[in-house]
Scaffold this motif. Structure first.
Motif, PDB file in Angstrom:
ATOM      1  N   UNK A 108       0.847  -1.192   0.000  1.00  0.00           N
ATOM      2  CA  UNK A 108       0.000   0.000   0.000  1.00  0.00           C
ATOM      3  C   UNK A 108       0.882   1.242   0.000  1.00  0.00           C
ATOM      4  N   UNK A 109       0.419   2.286  -0.662  1.00  0.00           N
ATOM      5  CA  UNK A 109       1.113   3.569  -0.678  1.00  0.00           C
ATOM      6  C   UNK A 109       0.355   4.546   0.213  1.00  0.00           C
ATOM      7  N   UNK A 110       1.094   5.273   1.047  1.00  0.00           N
ATOM      8  CA  UNK A 110       0.498   6.250   1.954  1.00  0.00           C
ATOM      9  C   UNK A 110       1.276   7.551   1.842  1.00  0.00           C
ATOM     10  N   UNK A 111       0.692   8.663   2.312  1.00  0.00           N
ATOM     11  CA  UNK A 111       1.426   9.937   2.282  1.00  0.00           C
ATOM     12  C   UNK A 111       2.705   9.845   3.097  1.00  0.00           C
ATOM     13  N   UNK A 112       3.680  10.680   2.766  1.00  0.00           N
ATOM     14  CA  UNK A 112       4.963  10.653   3.450  1.00  0.00           C
ATOM     15  C   UNK A 112       4.861  10.869   4.947  1.00  0.00           C
ATOM     16  N   UNK A 113       3.826  11.595   5.394  1.00  0.00           N
ATOM     17  CA  UNK A 113       3.674  11.878   6.823  1.00  0.00           C
ATOM     18  C   UNK A 113       3.449  10.615   7.629  1.00  0.00           C
ATOM     19  N   UNK A 114       3.085   9.524   6.959  1.00  0.00           N
ATOM     20  CA  UNK A 114       2.797   8.294   7.683  1.00  0.00           C
ATOM     21  C   UNK A 114       3.947   7.304   7.675  1.00  0.00           C
ATOM     22  N   UNK A 115       5.162   7.785   7.414  1.00  0.00           N
ATOM     23  CA  UNK A 115       6.290   6.858   7.269  1.00  0.00           C
ATOM     24  C   UNK A 115       6.585   6.061   8.533  1.00  0.00           C
ATOM     25  N   UNK A 116       6.224   6.604   9.694  1.00  0.00           N
ATOM     26  CA  UNK A 116       6.536   5.894  10.927  1.00  0.00           C
ATOM     27  C   UNK A 116       5.498   4.821  11.258  1.00  0.00           C
ATOM     28  N   UNK A 117       4.417   4.782  10.506  1.00  0.00           N
ATOM     29  CA  UNK A 117       3.361   3.833  10.822  1.00  0.00           C
ATOM     30  C   UNK A 117       3.730   2.439  10.335  1.00  0.00           C
ATOM     31  N   UNK A 118       3.471   1.449  11.176  1.00  0.00           N
ATOM     32  CA  UNK A 118       3.738   0.064  10.801  1.00  0.00           C
ATOM     33  C   UNK A 118       2.506  -0.759  11.077  1.00  0.00           C
ATOM     34  N   UNK A 119       2.091  -1.547  10.084  1.00  0.00           N
ATOM     35  CA  UNK A 119       0.926  -2.414  10.218  1.00  0.00           C
ATOM     36  C   UNK A 119       1.339  -3.816   9.805  1.00  0.00           C
ATOM     37  N   UNK A 120       1.264  -4.795  10.690  1.00  0.00           N
ATOM     38  CA  UNK A 120       1.645  -6.171  10.333  1.00  0.00           C
ATOM     39  C   UNK A 120       0.888  -6.661   9.103  1.00  0.00           C
ATOM     40  N   UNK A 121       1.626  -7.296   8.184  1.00  0.00           N
ATOM     41  CA  UNK A 121       1.006  -7.837   6.984  1.00  0.00           C
ATOM     42  C   UNK A 121       0.873  -6.857   5.846  1.00  0.00           C
ATOM     43  N   UNK A 122       1.241  -5.588   6.092  1.00  0.00           N
ATOM     44  CA  UNK A 122       1.150  -4.568   5.047  1.00  0.00           C
ATOM     45  C   UNK A 122       2.530  -3.967   4.820  1.00  0.00           C
ATOM     46  N   UNK A 123       2.967  -3.931   3.573  1.00  0.00           N
ATOM     47  CA  UNK A 123       4.215  -3.260   3.213  1.00  0.00           C
ATOM     48  C   UNK A 123       3.864  -1.858   2.766  1.00  0.00           C
ATOM     49  N   UNK A 124       4.369  -0.872   3.467  1.00  0.00           N
ATOM     50  CA  UNK A 124       4.017   0.522   3.203  1.00  0.00           C
ATOM     51  C   UNK A 124       5.062   1.204   2.328  1.00  0.00           C
ATOM     52  N   UNK A 125       4.592   1.985   1.365  1.00  0.00           N
ATOM     53  CA  UNK A 125       5.455   2.782   0.497  1.00  0.00           C
ATOM     54  C   UNK A 125       5.010   4.236   0.582  1.00  0.00           C
ATOM     55  N   UNK A 126       5.937   5.140   0.379  1.00  0.00           N
ATOM     56  CA  UNK A 126       5.601   6.569   0.439  1.00  0.00           C
ATOM     57  C   UNK A 126       6.010   7.286  -0.848  1.00  0.00           C
ATOM     58  N   UNK A 127       5.894   6.582  -1.974  1.00  0.00           N
ATOM     59  CA  UNK A 127       6.233   7.194  -3.252  1.00  0.00           C
ATOM     60  C   UNK A 127       5.308   8.373  -3.559  1.00  0.00           C
ATOM     61  N   UNK A 128       5.900   9.448  -4.079  1.00  0.00           N
ATOM     62  CA  UNK A 128       5.079  10.571  -4.537  1.00  0.00           C
ATOM     63  C   UNK A 128       4.283  10.116  -5.753  1.00  0.00           C
ATOM     64  N   UNK A 129       2.973  10.209  -5.666  1.00  0.00           N
ATOM     65  CA  UNK A 129       2.096   9.699  -6.722  1.00  0.00           C
ATOM     66  C   UNK A 129       1.063  10.759  -7.075  1.00  0.00           C
ATOM     67  N   UNK A 130       0.969  11.071  -8.357  1.00  0.00           N
ATOM     68  CA  UNK A 130      -0.009  12.055  -8.812  1.00  0.00           C
ATOM     69  C   UNK A 130      -1.419  11.486  -8.702  1.00  0.00           C
ATOM     70  N   UNK A 131      -2.386  12.355  -8.459  1.00  0.00           N
ATOM     71  CA  UNK A 131      -3.772  11.909  -8.340  1.00  0.00           C
ATOM     72  C   UNK A 131      -4.251  11.179  -9.588  1.00  0.00           C
ATOM     73  N   UNK A 132      -3.752  11.610 -10.747  1.00  0.00           N
ATOM     74  CA  UNK A 132      -4.166  10.972 -11.999  1.00  0.00           C
ATOM     75  C   UNK A 132      -3.628   9.562 -12.118  1.00  0.00           C
ATOM     76  N   UNK A 133      -2.677   9.189 -11.263  1.00  0.00           N
ATOM     77  CA  UNK A 133      -2.089   7.853 -11.307  1.00  0.00           C
ATOM     78  C   UNK A 133      -2.800   6.880 -10.372  1.00  0.00           C
TER      79      UNK A 133
END
Length: 311
Positions: A108-133
């Motif tokens: 899952x991709x989340x905003x950069x502000x959530x980089x410290x969040x960890x959820x078991x079973x979910x790999x978090x990414x903070x890539x800058x992504x345009x809304x159109x993407x």
């Protein structure tokens, strides 16, 4: 106020529309109290998937696809409205083929502000992504096919990357003309130099990852096929077969045989008739078949192709 049974049915209806999962907030809106949820958990009727997310066991997916959809929706509910599926998870949701068997992880991709969040079973990414993407599909938020390829190609090996590219092209998820731009958009990202040459190897005529893998083995060995999905006609000009990989100078047809051990007899009989018709119309053609098991021995595949003399 809904009666308990009505509340439970309402919660079940919500979960049924979300691949068997629902959030704590949705549970409350349905009128169920926390003590009701505890009873359902103790009875085993429900299970806690993430903090504040529950899975209704009777609605659990029975297939790998169903489990993927459920796990992705659970991750989406756990992370909130700004999160969306990306990378390998988005590729699987789009039906792109070529990745290893799913291990249960959700990307899952989340905003950069959530980089410290960890959820078991979910790999978090903070890539800058345009809304159109980002788009929605079946109630799930995920990256569009082009962006999905950009992110996933950076994370996998060459063979898996080319399989994904071939699959996306073959399924019409992206157009071949888009690939140079997608590759260029990845410049500056970790892994871009390693993966940049892979975009040029894509061929949307490949119908399965097995075909792609055989093609790469042969090309790496200096024996690239001349054509993919090569048509064969009888003396009256009727199409009788389409071959997976074709070497014109060797009059060699290679078939990628991905059939499972439980292939229907009707399909096997059809395949046999097709090969008989091909051999009758073109007796000079040599046919080789390779299976998934043969991929463990690339040298065997190369030797078999090289062993067919140029005509």
């Amino acid at each position: 106020m809904l009666k308990p049974m009505d509340s439970l049915q309402a919660a079940r209806s919500v979960a049924a529309g979300q691949y068997g999962v629902l959030s704590r907030a949705q549970v409350r809106r349905c009128g169920l109290a926390q003590r009701d949820v505890r009873r359902l958990l103790c009875r085993g009727a429900w299970a806690r998937t993430h903090q504040g997310v529950y899975r209704v066991r009777e609605l659990e997916g029975r297939t790998a696809r169903g489990r993927l959809l459920s796990a992705t929706m659970a991750a989406q509910l756990a992370l909130g409205p700004t999160a969306f599926a990306g990378a390998e998870t988005a590729a699987r949701l789009w039906g792109m083929q070529g990745l290893p068997l799913w291990d249960g992880a959700v990307h899952m991709t989340i905003p950069g502000a959530g980089t410290q969040r960890k959820v078991p079973g979910i790999t978090l990414h903070t890539w800058a992504t345009d809304r159109a993407e980002v788009t929605a599909r079946g109630g799930l938020r995920l990256t569009v096919p082009g962006r999905t390829l950009r992110d996933t190609v950076l994370r996998v090996d060459r063979t898996a990357a080319v399989c994904l590219l071939d699959s996306a092209l073959n399924r019409g998820l992206v157009d071949a003309a888009e690939l140079p731009g997608l590759a260029a958009a990845n410049r500056g990202r970790p892994g871009c130099r390693r993966s940049e040459p892979w975009w040029g190897l894509a061929d949307g005529r490949a119908q399965t990852p097995l075909e792609t893998r055989i093609r790469l083995i042969c090309a790496d060995g200096g024996l690239p096929p001349d054509d993919l999905q090569h048509p064969f006609y009888d003396a009256r000009g009727r199409l009788i077969a389409v071959g997976d990989l074709w070497w014109a100078d060797r009059r060699l047809l290679v078939e990628a045989d991905g059939r499972g051990p439980h292939e229907l007899p009707e399909a096997l009989l059809h395949d046999r008739r097709r090969q008989n018709a091909l051999e009758l119309a073109h007796p000079d053609i040599r046919i080789l078949r390779f299976t998934w098991a043969d991929l463990r021995y690339p040298s065997y595949i190369l030797a078999a192709v090289r062993g067919v003399a140029v005509r």
